[in-house]
Design an enzyme around this catalytic site. Structure first.
Site, short mmCIF file in Angstrom:
data_model
loop_
_atom_site.label_atom_id
_atom_site.label_comp_id
_atom_site.label_asym_id
_atom_site.label_seq_id
_atom_site.Cartn_x
_atom_site.Cartn_y
_atom_site.Cartn_z
N CYS A 37 -0.17 7.04 6.85
CA CYS A 37 0.35 7.09 5.48
C CYS A 37 0.14 8.47 4.86
CB CYS A 37 -0.30 6.01 4.64
SG CYS A 37 -2.09 5.90 4.86
N HIS A 58 -3.56 6.12 -2.23
CA HIS A 58 -4.26 7.40 -2.08
C HIS A 58 -3.69 8.34 -3.14
CE1 HIS A 58 -5.64 6.12 1.87
NE2 HIS A 58 -4.41 6.08 2.37
#
Ligand code: NAD
Length: 339
Positions: A140, A220
């Site tokens: 990711c 994130h």
């Protein structure tokens, strides 16, 4: 129709299954699971043929009243390509099975780059995956950085990237992960492994990354500094990034001040599971000072790799070029927010 098998039906696997099903040129042959838990029941509910990933556990499915379509080897044999979405390291164990059936496989970012012929990001190196037997859709974080850096490299050239990755402690369902109340340099050594991972996509890129872990589960967040080789203004860069289909430049007027409101926005927009497939870049953070570009971006770890897996299927099988595949995937999923 491309026949796609999905081995591992967890956070990434169930999203990839739904995304594959949404494509006009693909069908889900089935999904494989190790245990009869809520996700197994949901797979049946969703009418995905369910295969047992572990032979010794076939009886457990029967005891739970879940009907199986077969065992994972049968799924691999029936598939044109398998997407392995098992936990880190299990893909490596599964590799000989895919080879035995001569079925090309996609792996996820938790596997080592050495395991595969090519590491993949649709925007950056789509063509390199053609006819690869083993392809890794990068993590990711690496996906988020690659999508951002590809257009900057093409438009201006990049001298150096410095990025601090403030990483979520775990996904929302990962009750065993942490920290609960701490802020960890993770890894404490510099650079973190993320930079070298981005180099699997851009081998010649000069990049240093620092990693942290915080008690959050939603996304994130990257703090990025890119030293550009060519002249640019803040407005030009904002326009360039806004023109990329998988970069969502957040307008300040929306008042999305963090990952919480971003997820709420995605849920309100009707996104399945509140997924944000795009990098969410705070438009107000995009700043050019001299040669240096600065910005913040949020990366929804559970879903940004999903459209990339779909594109990797077409890339490996030579079914479309990068532009066609990205457009087809985006349209079928509804990538891009109308704001
Ligand atoms: P997960 O634990 O949510 O799902 C993995 C699934 O695979 C589970 O259902 C598990 O029961 C099943 N499984 C375990 N062993 C298996 C086996 N031998 N055969 C078949 N299935 C098996 O994990 P995840 O978060 O979906 O991660 C999968 C991969 O994707 C990892 O490589 C991970 O690094 C990568 N990835 C995860 C994220 C994320 O944030 N969750 C983001 C990008 C990439």
């Amino acid at each position: 129709m491309i026949q796609v098998g999905i081995n591992g039906y967890g956070t990434i696997g169930k999203r990839v299954a739904d995304a594959v099903r949404a494509q006009p040129d693909m069908e889900v042959v089935g999904v494989a699971k190790t245990r009869p838990n809520f996700e197994a029941e949901q797979a049946v509910e969703n009418e995905y043929p369910l295969y047992a990933a572990v032979e010794e556990r076939v009886d457990q499915f029967a005891e739970a009243g879940i009907e199986l379509a077969g065992e994972v080897e049968e799924l691999v044999a029936a598939s044109d390509i398998v997407v392995d979405t098992t936990p880190s390291g299990i893909g490596e164990q599964n590799k000989p099975m895919y080879e035995a059936h001569d079925t090309p496989a996609l792996y996820q970012g938790g596997e080592d780059a050495d395991l595969v012929d090519v590491s993949f990001n649709a925007r950056a190196n789509y063509g390199e995956a053609e006819e690869a037997d083993h392809t890794r859709v990068v993590s990711c974080n690496t996906t988020g950085l690659s999508r951002l850096l590809a257009p900057l490299r093409e438009e201006y050239g990049v001298e150096k990237v410095r990025a601090t990755l403030v990483r979520r402690g775990g996904d929302p369902a990962q009750s065993s992960r942490g920290p609960i109340n701490d802020t960890l340099p993770d890894p404490v050594t510099i650079p973190s492994h993320h930079g070298p991972d981005v180099n699997t996509i851009f081998p010649d890129l000069d990049i240093d990354t620092l990693g942290m872990k915080v008690p959050a589960t939603l996304t994130h967040t990257h703090s990025v500094n890119v030293e550009l080789a060519g002249d640019a203004t803040t407005d030009e860069v904002r326009e360039l990034l806004a023109g990329e289909s998988r970069l969502f430049v957040l307008p300040g007027r929306l008042g999305i001040d963090g990952s919480g409101k971003l997820k709420e926005f995605a849920l309100d927009a009707g996104r399945p599971r509140g997924d944000v497939w795009e990098n969410a870049i705070w438009g107000e953070s995009i700043t050019v000072e001299g040669d240096d570009l600065y910005l913040f971006q949020a990366i929804h770890q559970e879903s940004d790799v999903v459209p990339e897996n779909v594109d990797a299927i077409r890339a490996v099988l030579g079914e479309a070029d990068a532009r066609e595949s990205i457009e087809r995937t985006n349209e079928a999923l509804g990538v891009g927010f109308e704001v």
